[in-house]
Motif scaffolding. Structure first.
Motif, PDB file in Angstrom:
ATOM      1  N   LEU A  42       0.777  -1.075   0.040  1.00 25.98           N
ATOM      2  CA  LEU A  42       0.135  -0.026   0.037  1.00 25.98           C
ATOM      3  C   LEU A  42       0.865   1.100  -0.035  1.00 25.98           C
ATOM      4  O   LEU A  42       1.732   1.334   0.692  1.00 25.98           O
ATOM      5  N   GLU A  43       0.402   2.134  -0.918  1.00 22.04           N
ATOM      6  CA  GLU A  43       1.400   3.179  -1.001  1.00 22.04           C
ATOM      7  C   GLU A  43       1.143   4.442  -0.360  1.00 22.04           C
ATOM      8  O   GLU A  43      -0.182   4.624   0.198  1.00 22.04           O
ATOM      9  N   HIS A  44       1.928   5.430   0.080  1.00 15.87           N
ATOM     10  CA  HIS A  44       1.855   6.441   0.851  1.00 15.87           C
ATOM     11  C   HIS A  44       2.675   7.494   0.464  1.00 15.87           C
ATOM     12  O   HIS A  44       3.605   7.482  -0.497  1.00 15.87           O
ATOM     13  N   ALA A  76       9.237  -1.872  -6.385  1.00 10.65           N
ATOM     14  CA  ALA A  76       9.114  -0.663  -7.513  1.00 10.65           C
ATOM     15  C   ALA A  76       7.936  -0.018  -7.737  1.00 10.65           C
ATOM     16  O   ALA A  76       7.632   1.031  -7.704  1.00 10.65           O
ATOM     17  N   HIS A  77       6.940  -0.834  -7.712  1.00 10.17           N
ATOM     18  CA  HIS A  77       5.418  -0.560  -7.886  1.00 10.17           C
ATOM     19  C   HIS A  77       5.187   0.632  -7.008  1.00 10.17           C
ATOM     20  O   HIS A  77       4.592   1.517  -7.154  1.00 10.17           O
ATOM     21  N   GLU A  78       5.253  -0.028  -5.615  1.00 11.57           N
ATOM     22  CA  GLU A  78       4.705   1.082  -4.586  1.00 11.57           C
ATOM     23  C   GLU A  78       5.406   2.232  -4.373  1.00 11.57           C
ATOM     24  O   GLU A  78       4.984   3.341  -4.301  1.00 11.57           O
ATOM     25  N   TYR A  79       6.895   2.413  -4.680  1.00  9.49           N
ATOM     26  CA  TYR A  79       7.854   3.549  -4.763  1.00  9.49           C
ATOM     27  C   TYR A  79       7.099   4.284  -5.827  1.00  9.49           C
ATOM     28  O   TYR A  79       7.287   5.388  -5.626  1.00  9.49           O
ATOM     29  N   PHE A  80       6.905   3.676  -7.207  1.00 12.49           N
ATOM     30  CA  PHE A  80       6.445   4.512  -8.099  1.00 12.49           C
ATOM     31  C   PHE A  80       5.214   5.355  -7.922  1.00 12.49           C
ATOM     32  O   PHE A  80       4.800   6.303  -8.350  1.00 12.49           O
ATOM     33  N   HIS A  81       4.666   4.909  -7.085  1.00  8.55           N
ATOM     34  CA  HIS A  81       3.169   5.414  -6.611  1.00  8.55           C
ATOM     35  C   HIS A  81       3.324   6.670  -5.901  1.00  8.55           C
ATOM     36  O   HIS A  81       2.510   7.528  -5.968  1.00  8.55           O
ATOM     37  N   THR A  82       4.640   6.689  -5.153  1.00 16.03           N
ATOM     38  CA  THR A  82       4.993   7.997  -4.729  1.00 16.03           C
ATOM     39  C   THR A  82       4.834   9.257  -5.672  1.00 16.03           C
ATOM     40  O   THR A  82       4.453  10.352  -5.111  1.00 16.03           O
ATOM     41  N   ALA A  89      -3.948   5.263 -12.187  1.00 19.16           N
ATOM     42  CA  ALA A  89      -3.193   4.916 -11.048  1.00 19.16           C
ATOM     43  C   ALA A  89      -2.451   3.622 -10.990  1.00 19.16           C
ATOM     44  O   ALA A  89      -1.460   3.502 -10.678  1.00 19.16           O
ATOM     45  N   GLU A  90      -3.223   2.634 -11.166  1.00 18.60           N
ATOM     46  CA  GLU A  90      -2.413   1.436 -11.024  1.00 18.60           C
ATOM     47  C   GLU A  90      -2.034   0.704 -12.425  1.00 18.60           C
ATOM     48  O   GLU A  90      -1.245   0.054 -12.640  1.00 18.60           O
ATOM     49  N   GLY A  91      -2.897   0.935 -13.579  1.00 16.78           N
ATOM     50  CA  GLY A  91      -2.308   0.493 -14.885  1.00 16.78           C
ATOM     51  C   GLY A  91      -0.934   0.868 -15.138  1.00 16.78           C
ATOM     52  O   GLY A  91      -0.082   0.272 -15.674  1.00 16.78           O
ATOM     53  N   TYR A 146      -8.308  -3.508 -13.857  1.00 18.94           N
ATOM     54  CA  TYR A 146      -7.723  -2.246 -14.321  1.00 18.94           C
ATOM     55  C   TYR A 146      -6.306  -2.296 -14.134  1.00 18.94           C
ATOM     56  O   TYR A 146      -5.515  -1.146 -14.425  1.00 18.94           O
ATOM     57  N   TYR A 147      -5.612  -2.989 -13.526  1.00 18.21           N
ATOM     58  CA  TYR A 147      -4.173  -3.228 -13.508  1.00 18.21           C
ATOM     59  C   TYR A 147      -3.716  -3.706 -14.839  1.00 18.21           C
ATOM     60  O   TYR A 147      -2.801  -3.367 -15.255  1.00 18.21           O
ATOM     61  N   THR A 148      -4.064  -4.961 -15.030  1.00 20.27           N
ATOM     62  CA  THR A 148      -3.521  -5.610 -16.227  1.00 20.27           C
ATOM     63  C   THR A 148      -3.922  -5.063 -17.536  1.00 20.27           C
ATOM     64  O   THR A 148      -3.127  -4.676 -18.218  1.00 20.27           O
TER      65      THR A 148
HETATM   66 ZN   LIG Z   1      -0.603  -0.153  -6.888  1.00 20.06          ZN
END
Ligand SMILES: [Zn+2]
Length: 590
Positions: free
Chosen positions: A256-258, A285-291, A319-321, A389-391
């Motif tokens: 979970l991103e913050h 990488a995924h969560e960090y890119f959400h930053t 956001a997720e894709g 919506y991710y894939t």
């Molecule tokens: Zn995500």
């Protein structure tokens, strides 16, 4: 005693009258073995007679109503000399404090915290993970007020990790600018190992919570490389420090991103498995890119948040894709994935997108909007009724990246679009963007209208022209027929039983009447083995199958004919014979 109390009260009343409005959350973790936290909210100089306090029903980044108020109990209010004030609970998550006597008071409540996940508060005898939306009541009307969090922890718990800023000379005390920041900065307290490194001169820390076979030096080197690669995409950093909270679990992951931290789950003994470890790096990488993407570059609806109900956006695919597309690109750019593996992975996402029956009934925009009731609440029919919506979002991101590169004649990329959105909306306008604004910004950068692309990819269930686009990037896109005959059954093998978990729309099993929950007892008189695909491999197209299933207390018989598999596999590979121009496009992309 009485006199002293009176004098103290007079001093206090005089002091609070000249003080600004203040809010402090004190969290006591003195009895961690009970799994309870006691939270005291101190409010100073509140001038209205009524204050509503609400527990969030969901947490940003995880789009499902979770009803955190179910763990809240014993809500009591009093003034600063201990006289109790009336509090009434008026609905599932709202408490009303009615108070005509004093402008300064406390509200104390207890929270039971025994759900270990990246999005919930969890307390045990060794550590506590404080996740804001499942711990802190929201004082309605005071969301914009800055405040403090004070932790009262067992003395042998030596570590505190959080994205919040510590206050000098006030031990275990942290400040927040507003409720959103408080909620967006989880706190890890207790005994745990840490590692640290620097990215763009900013300190990054990792809290390693629980037993594991992590090799700290290796993780430090790899994670630093991942973060440096990620931070170079939108080349702007506005946070002073960053925390990874790694929760070692028996099984399961997720993150979970913050704003300046993330919580990620990692099965504790998986570090020695190369594939699992790379999967974990990709999650980081995924969560960090959400930053950047979603915490700063964000749809309008995703901050400031309405914690009281679902918030709807067409843009969860952004956001997720986009983030899923980038978690692959980051692994490739940082040297953890070959170009061939990356193309294979992207082709896998195209196969999912084109072969999932739900993709023919749900658009990406609808998938985003319905995340609350579909993606986060999957059931046996999800494969027929919804698309991830991710894939599919990652496929849309891939196509958008290529469309921008093609339109701008290889001048701009999706990196540039994200950077522009960061500057224009996050920095300049200090807000998110609407779907229209996102699409306009993309078209502007591409130098051509991308309306057709968005209408197809986001707002329809149609397939784009993959071949035409990939060809211009020196990539051959092709589909191959799946040679195995098709029945349309999804099964799992569990304790010697072959159980139907799903039935694909318009398949022989669908029309024949098989359903999720059926136990396949025999096919043409033979009990299926643990590998159902291998078990069926001796049959060919047009073979007739007599299938016996146990459904409830009845045995049912079905006569089904195997058909040609309607779902081809999709492939991407470098075209060695591509034109020099196409090769130059590919060179810049990968
Ligand atoms: Zn995500």
């Amino acid at each position: 005693m009485k006199n002293a109390r009176f004098i103290w009260l007079m001093v206090f009343l005089w002091t609070t009258d000249v003080m600004a409005q203040q809010i402090t959350y004190k969290v006591s973790l003195r009895e961690p073995q009970t799994r309870y936290a006691t939270v005291t909210i101190e409010i100073i100089n509140y001038k209205k007679e009524e204050l509503r306090l609400r527990m969030p029903v969901w947490t940003p980044g995880s789009y499902m109503v979770r009803e955190f108020s179910r763990n809240v109990e014993s809500v009591v209010a009093s003034d600063f000399v201990g006289v109790e004030l009336p509090v009434e609970k008026i609905d599932k998550n709202t408490w009303v404090l009615r108070n005509q006597k004093t402008q300064s008071f406390t509200l104390v409540y207890r929270v039971y915290a025994n759900e270990m996940s990246v999005r919930t508060t969890f307390i045990n005898d060794e550590t506590a993970f404080l996740a804001g939306s499942s711990l802190f009541l929201l004082p309605v009307g005071l969301e914009h007020l800055p405040g403090k969090v004070v932790l009262d922890k067992p003395t042998h718990w030596t570590k505190i990790a959080t994205g919040l800023k510590g206050i000098e000379d006030e031990p275990h005390t942290y400040s927040f600018a507003h409720y959103d920041e408080l909620i967006d900065c989880p706190i890890q307290v207790g005994q745990f190992d840490t590692i640290s490194f620097s990215v763009k001169g900013i300190p990054h820390y990792v809290a390693l919570v629980g037993h594991s076979n992590v090799v700290k030096d290796k993780l430090k080197t790899d994670l630093q490389k991942i973060c440096e690669t990620t931070a170079a995409i939108v080349d702007r950093v506005d946070f002073s420090h960053y925390w990874f909270f790694v929760h070692h679990t028996d099984k399961g992951g997720g993150g979970l991103e913050h704003m300046n931290s993330t919580a990620v789950g990692m099965p504790r003994w998986n570090y020695s498995n190369e594939e699992q470890y790379l999967g974990f790096l990709r999650l980081c990488a995924h969560e960090y890119f959400h930053t950047w993407n979603v915490k700063r570059i964000r749809p309008l609806e995703l901050g400031p948040f309405d914690y009281h109900k679902e918030v709807y956006t067409d843009l969860l695919w952004v956001a997720e894709g986009i983030t899923t597309y980038y978690d692959k690109l980051i692994m490739y750019r940082a040297g953890y994935m070959t170009r061939e593996k990356l193309l294979q992975s992207l082709a896998g996402s195209i196969s999912y997108t084109e072969n999932t029956p739900g993709g023919k009934v749900q658009t990406l925009a609808m998938a985003s909007r319905d995340a609350w009731i579909k993606f986060y609440r999957p059931d046996e029919n999800s494969i027929n009724s919804s698309i991830s919506y991710y894939t599919k979002g990652a496929v849309a991101a891939l196509m958008l990246d290529l469309e921008i590169r093609r339109g701008s004649k290889n001048k701009f990329t999706l990196d540039d679009l994200l950077t522009r959105l960061y500057d224009e909306f996050y920095v300049k306008k200090n807000r998110g963007f609407s779907a229209k604004e996102f699409m306009e910004a993309a078209s502007k950068l591409a130098g051509v209208s991308l309306d057709g692309f968005f209408n197809t990819m986001i707002y329809s269930t149609k397939s784009p022209h993959y071949d035409r686009l990939f060809q211009q990037f020196g990539i051959v896109y092709e589909t191959k027929e799946n040679p195995s005959p098709f029945l349309g059954l999804q099964v799992k093998y569990d304790q010697g039983k072959t159980l139907v978990t799903g039935v694909l729309r318009n398949s022989p099993a669908f029309w024949g009447g098989l359903t999720a929950g059926d136990e396949v007892i025999s096919v043409n008189g033979v009990k299926p083995s643990d590998d159902f695909t291998a078990f069926l491999s001796s049959y060919v197209i047009d073979d007739q199958l007599k299938i016996h299933v146990l459904r409830g207390d009845s045995i049912k018989t079905f006569d089904l004919k195997l058909i040609k598999n309607p779902y081809p596999t999709h492939h991407l590979k470098v075209d060695e014979t591509a034109s020099p121009v196409a090769k130059s496009y590919l060179e810049k992309w990968l």
